[in-house]
Motif scaffolding. Structure first.
Motif: not given
Length: 225
Positions: A148-155
């Motif tokens: 599971e990969v989670r990233v910030p919403e502004n990338v």
């Protein structure tokens, strides 16, 4: 007495020089521009970025942008002599075999991250991470497990992979900031799952800081008139 002629070795061609991080960043910028202009598909862009990050020489790097106009624009002439050697940045490996592993919180994300989940689960949470590189490649392999990969919403977030009796799902995300980090998820899910999504409400703070500084400079110029 005749003297034997000594053979003087020819200087190495520029293409044979070892590539530096600055060289890789330049190629990544050209590829990102080509993606924005529609010259490359998201899959082609991700594949070329991954290849560029693994390239060892300047010649190998140039091969990924040889067919793009931006690569042939005039650039300042490089300083004479080979570039200085830079330390190699090791890949980050996150492995879970019949267990669970995670990278989350305030941590420094490397250029390449390998995630292996075998009868286990791996969580890679970049929502609060420090991005030292603009391009980050995550190689994810889930075998009877999950990544599971989670990233910030502004990338920016893109994925190229597949599933064999499993699921590979990456929700594409394009940042409006040209300087924002770009995360590329690649790999396979075999009787397992690979998932990539933005974590809403989480943003890369240093991007906002740069935007605020630009706004402040603009206001100062306006007030100084």
């Amino acid at each position: 007495m005749d003297l034997q002629k000594q053979t003087v070795p020819a200087p190495a061609a520029a293409a044979e020089f070892r590539a530096s991080d600055a060289d890789r960043d330049r190629i990544a910028d050209i590829l990102r521009e080509a993606l924005a202009e529609g010259r490359l598909t998201a899959e082609e862009h991700a594949e070329r970025v991954e290849g560029a990050l693994a390239a060892k020489t300047v010649g190998e790097l140039e091969a990924f942008v040889r067919d793009l106009p931006a690569a042939h624009r005039r650039r300042p002439a490089p300083a004479p002599g080979p570039p200085a050697a830079l330390p190699t940045v090791p890949d980050d490996n996150v492995v879970a075999v019949f267990s669970a592993a995670a990278r989350k919180g305030r941590w420094r994300a490397g250029r390449r991250i390998h995630a292996y989940a075998v009868f286990g689960s791996v969580e890679i949470d970049l929502s609060e991470a420090l991005f030292e590189y603009q391009q980050v490649v995550i190689k994810a392999f889930a075998i009877f497990g999950s990544v599971e990969v989670r990233v910030p919403e502004n990338v920016s977030l893109h994925g190229t992979g597949g599933g064999i009796l499993g699921s590979f799902e990456v929700d594409a995300l394009d940042s409006g900031d040209a300087e924002a980090p770009a995360v590329h998820v690649d790999g396979w899910a075999v009787l397992g799952s690979v998932e990539g999504r933005a974590r809403r409400g989480k943003v890369v703070a240093d991007i906002l800081d740069r935007v605020q500084r630009k706004v402040d400079r603009g206001l100062r110029k306006h007030l100084d008139r």
